[in-house]
Design an enzyme around this catalytic site. Structure first.
Site, mmCIF file in Angstrom:
data_model
loop_
_atom_site.group_PDB
_atom_site.id
_atom_site.type_symbol
_atom_site.label_atom_id
_atom_site.label_comp_id
_atom_site.label_asym_id
_atom_site.label_seq_id
_atom_site.Cartn_x
_atom_site.Cartn_y
_atom_site.Cartn_z
ATOM 1 N N ASP A 21 0.865 -1.181 0.000
ATOM 2 C CA ASP A 21 0.000 0.000 0.000
ATOM 3 C C ASP A 21 0.892 1.218 0.000
ATOM 4 O O ASP A 21 2.070 1.117 0.328
ATOM 5 C CB ASP A 21 -0.794 0.073 1.311
ATOM 6 C CG ASP A 21 -1.854 -0.974 1.401
ATOM 7 O OD1 ASP A 21 -2.143 -1.575 0.380
ATOM 8 O OD2 ASP A 21 -2.375 -1.178 2.515
ATOM 9 N N ASP A 69 -4.889 -3.714 4.777
ATOM 10 C CA ASP A 69 -5.381 -3.324 6.087
ATOM 11 C C ASP A 69 -6.880 -3.496 6.255
ATOM 12 O O ASP A 69 -7.368 -3.715 7.338
ATOM 13 C CB ASP A 69 -4.960 -1.890 6.428
ATOM 14 C CG ASP A 69 -5.248 -0.925 5.298
ATOM 15 O OD1 ASP A 69 -6.057 -1.280 4.423
ATOM 16 O OD2 ASP A 69 -4.667 0.174 5.284
ATOM 17 N N ASP A 73 -9.409 -6.694 2.158
ATOM 18 C CA ASP A 73 -8.082 -7.127 1.696
ATOM 19 C C ASP A 73 -7.819 -8.580 2.076
ATOM 20 O O ASP A 73 -6.864 -9.184 1.590
ATOM 21 C CB ASP A 73 -6.979 -6.263 2.334
ATOM 22 C CG ASP A 73 -6.958 -4.864 1.737
ATOM 23 O OD1 ASP A 73 -7.397 -4.719 0.582
ATOM 24 O OD2 ASP A 73 -6.502 -3.935 2.423
HETATM 25 P P1 ATP Z 1 -3.487 2.974 0.152
HETATM 26 O O1 ATP Z 1 -4.346 1.961 -0.504
HETATM 27 O O2 ATP Z 1 -2.135 3.072 -0.396
HETATM 28 O O3 ATP Z 1 -3.494 2.928 1.649
HETATM 29 P P2 ATP Z 1 -5.186 5.246 0.162
HETATM 30 O O4 ATP Z 1 -5.220 5.355 1.631
HETATM 31 O O5 ATP Z 1 -4.981 6.491 -0.578
HETATM 32 O O6 ATP Z 1 -4.078 4.340 -0.350
HETATM 33 P P3 ATP Z 1 -7.951 4.756 0.183
HETATM 34 O O7 ATP Z 1 -7.949 4.883 1.650
HETATM 35 O O8 ATP Z 1 -8.737 3.692 -0.468
HETATM 36 O O9 ATP Z 1 -6.505 4.537 -0.333
HETATM 37 O O10 ATP Z 1 -8.364 6.172 -0.399
HETATM 38 C C1 ATP Z 1 -8.702 6.352 -1.745
HETATM 39 C C2 ATP Z 1 -9.160 7.770 -1.980
HETATM 40 O O11 ATP Z 1 -10.340 8.023 -1.229
HETATM 41 C C3 ATP Z 1 -8.171 8.811 -1.542
HETATM 42 O O12 ATP Z 1 -7.288 9.143 -2.580
HETATM 43 C C4 ATP Z 1 -9.054 9.992 -1.198
HETATM 44 O O13 ATP Z 1 -9.363 10.748 -2.343
HETATM 45 C C5 ATP Z 1 -10.324 9.329 -0.723
HETATM 46 N N1 ATP Z 1 -10.351 9.291 0.741
HETATM 47 C C6 ATP Z 1 -9.416 8.764 1.566
HETATM 48 N N2 ATP Z 1 -9.786 8.866 2.840
HETATM 49 C C7 ATP Z 1 -11.001 9.459 2.843
HETATM 50 C C8 ATP Z 1 -11.928 9.819 3.872
HETATM 51 N N3 ATP Z 1 -11.689 9.593 5.149
HETATM 52 N N4 ATP Z 1 -13.074 10.408 3.497
HETATM 53 C C9 ATP Z 1 -13.340 10.634 2.214
HETATM 54 N N5 ATP Z 1 -12.522 10.317 1.213
HETATM 55 C C10 ATP Z 1 -11.356 9.736 1.496
#
Ligand code: ATP
Length: 908
Positions: free
Chosen positions: A340, A645, A649
């Site tokens: 990730d 996480d 997954d």
């Molecule tokens: P990884 O998979 O590497 O951990 P990540 O944390 O960016 O990456 P996600 O958590 O799935 O992956 O987030 C995807 C997208 O969703 C982010 O790029 C953001 O635009 C949006 N996002 C992340 N957190 C939030 C939240 N708490 N509320 C609303 N939108 C969110």
């Protein structure tokens, strides 16, 4: 307070059947207020009910473990031989045999105990946490501290920490396979059900040990620890599982085949010696028993387990908690690590750096969570409240938010999602505190963020009682919901979608994480906020750009992986441009395109296999894409480590050769599916674990490379003597002595061997490669022959010089033992020289093991009792020099062989 455990003991009319009671009544019975329990009451109840923990899985009793040590083919042979010798009246031999059996069993017992203790300690590190309401504050505590009456919050991915009567549930689905065997998740609500409803139908209850696969809920703890349904049916929480590994099984099988072969050889030797050479059968019998005892590598499986356990312990010290032992081996063979991005490769300390709204790009000052810094436009400071569109966007960011920002001792930290925390800090920088905003715009409903839908939505009412719906999420998702945007004065105007998209791409290309913010007036169509309410009609407010810098140690760890021939791939939910920019900073996928989840969805398996070969950055990927990616890589022959996480997954983590869950932000579901848990969520920890995995595998090989030739050497001495009609250079008792002193003791030191310097410079081990390669066989034969030559040569030479037989035999015994000591030092490195400071002194356990053997050999040589027992005799200084010379000869010959291999590169 009625004791809910009374139910266990049959129950009476006034014992609450929690599933039949309305939630309020359950709360009243357990005397819990809206603030939850206060600390004093919780402590009192904890003392009364005990910790919320199930009794640990019962370990085999010490006596049982000791007895099991005797369940071993070699010990059967030796015990049988002891009976025969006793019947023949050879009491001396009987005593030696019995002593050898006892010592072998004791060593096995101690080693196994050590291995179990090591794993036990690590099991404790995986204890789950729970979010509990205490004295009006939400706090995360160790789940063991929960008491009946506590109010806990659970969300998707969590393991239910105790039996709960649900107080509120939002789209809650729970997988109760642990209790009911039913693997389909069941819907939960807060309704009471009939008294005779079976466990699976009690929808108002959530039971300890089951998994939340969707939604959120709060529940009242009604039973903890052994009083839970789980405790009642006595199911154990999953800890470290299967304690064996493919390699251990392979070795076990090998050991058994070898033992049978040796027994056959011993029988043949016996026949040969008695029938052909005419040795007395009793003497031959003792000899072949000694031969078998020395040649069978009885300590092998025990030491292998210890080596693995020590490796697991070392990894745990470096924050990698191994849940399944085979992962240690698989780690050493990993060819691809899929990670990730957020929090693993990056620091997960988010700071909003840029807000784009009403056609303007605002820069935001300050770093970290401390709310110091302000807004500027083209380098000029501007107050946020002069820009209504900006102020509205900030407000949506603060309200559509589940995180908390707290200050303690001058330090600011975020509880909850760091992305959301960054928006709270932004609010503070604009002069808007979360508490004030919430008081003015109370929240009436929420759709929490999930990586699948990539947005979060909330429903509020303003001071005038007007309903509002807010949304924040991935910009493309949010833009899809909007038909208008807000102008500089706060007025709505038509949406310029292309302009927003351009801004999004530009901002992402700088490595910033993106969030879109939007709002609309109106209330949900139904009672609750539902997905149907978030289908359109929103007004786009702003695009927020958040920095999350790469971890410095991750940059280094990626480099190490590359050097070790391991490819690193980033699979993230983030925007493709953000992912590419961060990837470039980490040297992942430089100069290559990023592929998105949407593109993966369009590919068939063959196309995906080609893609995984060329592409290292996968963006906007969801858990199901992860699963397909793992499969595609495995189909191409890779050994894959994959991080995750979320609850979704789990399939990818299970499928991967090494599933890696995040210890801090990971859900219990992910941890359960994983082979390894990262206590610090840090990519660098994976690289370190790979290094340890390779080292453990090396140590296992080193141990075998040490053990087989030393056993073989002794056996060869005896066989050669019988074959060539020589006086036996070792008596049966002496062979058993050598075995006792050296076999399991010296070799164990190799389990502590640190990784060799080049361990991360080598290519990954081919997963199908046999442990005992041709090189192995060669080295075993070579060293066994060397040892035999030294011992037998010295013995024969002494005899020819007229030395007394007892002295010559003592020389032969010491020559073998000293040669083993020397060869132990050789064995520290496969090919690298040990004739240097690091090589000679780098592992103090090797020195300690040798030092422990010295007094034993001196006792064997000089103690009158030992002399009487073993037929040994004192040696002169010159004779000791000869013994040392023999050991040195083996040592130098083994080093020479390594030199030749290094020079010629025969073994790749
Ligand atoms: P990884 O998979 O590497 O951990 P990540 O944390 O960016 O990456 P996600 O958590 O799935 O992956 O987030 C995807 C997208 O969703 C982010 O790029 C953001 O635009 C949006 N996002 C992340 N957190 C939030 C939240 N708490 N509320 C609303 N939108 C969110």
């Amino acid at each position: 307070m009625p004791d809910p455990r009374a139910r266990e003991t049959g129950g009476t009319a006034d014992v609450p059947l929690w599933h039949t009671l309305p939630a309020e009544q359950a709360q009243a019975l357990l005397r819990t207020g809206v603030q939850g329990l206060d600390a004093a009451e919780a402590a009192r109840r904890l003392a009364q009910h005990g910790p919320n923990r199930l009794a640990p899985p019962r370990r085999r009793s010490a006596l049982m473990r000791l007895l099991l040590q005797f369940h071993n083919i070699l010990l059967y042979v030796m015990l049988g031989a002891a009976v025969v010798t006793a019947a023949l009246g050879h009491w001396l031999d009987t005593t030696v045999l019995l002593a050898a059996v006892l010592i072998n069993a004791a060593i096995g017992f101690i080693q196994e105990g050590k291995a179990e203790d090591a794993l036990e300690g690590i099991r404790a590190m995986l204890s789950p946490h729970a979010m509990v309401l205490r004295g009006g504050e939400r706090r995360e505590i160790d789940a063991a501290g929960l008491v009946p009456g506590d109010v806990v919050a659970v969300a998707s991915g969590d393991r239910i920490p105790a039996d709960l009567r649900l107080l509120a549930a939002h789209e809650l689905r729970v997988e109760e396979a642990a209790l009911t065997g039913e693997s389909m998740p069941v819907e939960k609500d807060t309704a009471a059900v009939a008294a005779d409803a079976p466990l699976g139908d009690r929808s108002g209850m959530a039971y300890a040990g089951t998994l939340v696969v969707h939604g959120q809920a709060t529940g009242l703890v009604v039973a903890t620890g052994g009083a839970t349904e789980l405790g009642r049916i006595n199911r154990m929480l999953a800890g470290i599982e299967a304690q064996t590994t493919p390699l251990l099984r392979q070795i076990d099988r090998f050991g058994r085949v070898l033992a049978v072969a040796i027994l056959a050889l011993a029988a043949a030797t016996f026949a040969l010696g008695t029938l052909w050479r005419g040795h007395p059968p009793a003497e031959m019998f003792m000899m072949v028993v000694a031969l078998a005892a020395s040649a069978i590598p009885e300590g092998l499986p025990a030491i292998m387990t210890v080596t693995l356990a020590l490796g697991v312990q070392r990894m745990a010290r470096r924050q990698a908690i191994v849940r399944r032992l085979p992962a240690v081996e698989a780690l050493g063979a990993v060819t691809v690590v899929c990670s990730d991005k957020t929090g693993t490769l990056t620091r997960n300390e988010m700071t909003v750096q840029r807000v784009v709204c009403s056609g303007q790009v605002f820069d935001v000052g300050g770093v970290g969570y401390s709310p110091v810094g302000g807004f500027s436009l083209d380098g000029r400071a501007v107050p946020a409240d002069r820009h209504p569109a900006l102020a509205l966007a900030v407000q949506v960011g603060v309200l559509c938010n589940d995180a908390r920002l707290r200050e303690a001792a001058g330090q600011w930290h975020v509880e909850g999602d760091p992305t959301e925390g960054a928006l709270l800090v932004l609010g503070r920088k604009a002069g808007l505190a979360q508490g004030d905003a919430q008081a003015r715009w109370p929240r009436c409903g929420v759709i929490p963020f999930e990586s699948e839908h990539r947005f979060m939505a909330t429903h509020h009412v303003d001071a005038g009682g007007q309903p509002w719906l807010f949304v924040k999420g991935a910009p493309e998702r949010v833009l899809d919901l909007c038909h208008a945007e807000v102008g500089p004065g706060g007025e709505p105007q038509p949406l310029e979608i292309d302009t927003w998209r351009r801004w999004a791409t530009d901002t992402a290309a700088q490595g910033l994480r993106l969030l879109g913010l939007a709002c609309k007036r109106g209330a949900p169509a139904g009672e609750r906020l539902a997905f149907a309410d978030v289908e359109g009609g929103y007004t786009m407010l702003a695009l927020v750009g958040i920095v999350d810098p790469p971890r410095a140690e991750a940059v280094q760890a990626v480099r190490q992986c590359h050097q070790a021939g391991i490819r690193v791939k980033m699979i993230t939910g983030d925007h493709a441009e953000t992912a590419r920019a961060i990837g470039a900073q980490l040297a992942i996928g430089v100069g290559r395109p990023a592929v998105t989840g949407a593109e993966i969805a369009l590919m068939d398996d063959a196309a995906l296999r080609r893609t995984v070969h060329d592409v290292d950055v996968f963006a906007r990927a969801s858990p199901e894409h992860k699963l397909r990616l793992v499969q595609a890589m495995q189909d191409s022959g890779h050994v894959v480590a994959m991080t995750g996480d979320g609850v979704n997954d789990a399939p990818a983590l299970k499928r991967a050769d090494v599933g890696v869950a995040m210890g801090l932000k990971g859900t219990e579901a992910a941890k359960e599916a994983a082979d390894m848990v990262l206590a610090d969520d840090n990519f660098a920890t994976i690289a370190r674990a790979v290094r340890e995995g390779r080292a453990v595998y090396d140590n296992l090989k080193k141990f075998i490379l040490f053990m087989l030739p030393t056993n073989g050497g002794e056996a060869l001495v005896v066989i050669a003597a019988i074959l060539f009609e020589l006086t036996l250079p070792l008596t049966a008792a002496q062979v058993l002595w050598i075995n006792m002193v050296t076999s399991s003791t010296l070799g164990l030191a190799l389990a502590f061997e640190p990784p060799e310097g080049d361990v991360m410079q080598r290519r990954p081990r081919p997963p199908a490669a046999a442990l005992l390669s041709g090189f192995f066989v060669w080295r075993v034969l070579m060293v066994a022959t060397l040892m035999m030559a030294c011992s037998l040569g010295l013995f024969l030479w002494e005899l020819s010089q007229g030395t007394d037989l007892a002295v010559a035999r003592t020389l032969a015994v010491n020559a073998i033992v000293v040669a083993e000591m020397f060869y132990l030092v050789n064995s520290r490195h496969f090919f690298a020289p040990v004739l240097n400071r690091q090589g000679l002194t780098g592992n103090r356990y090797v020195l300690l093991a040798i030092a422990a053997c010295v007094p034993l050999q001196l006792a064997f040589t000089y103690l009158p009792a030992m002399q009487a027992f073993f037929g040994s005799a004192g040696l002169s200084a010159l004779e000791w020099l000869k013994v040392l010379g023999a050991g040195l000869f083996v040592f130098l010959a083994a080093e020479l062989e390594k030199l030749v291999i290094r020079r010629t590169g025969i073994v790749a």
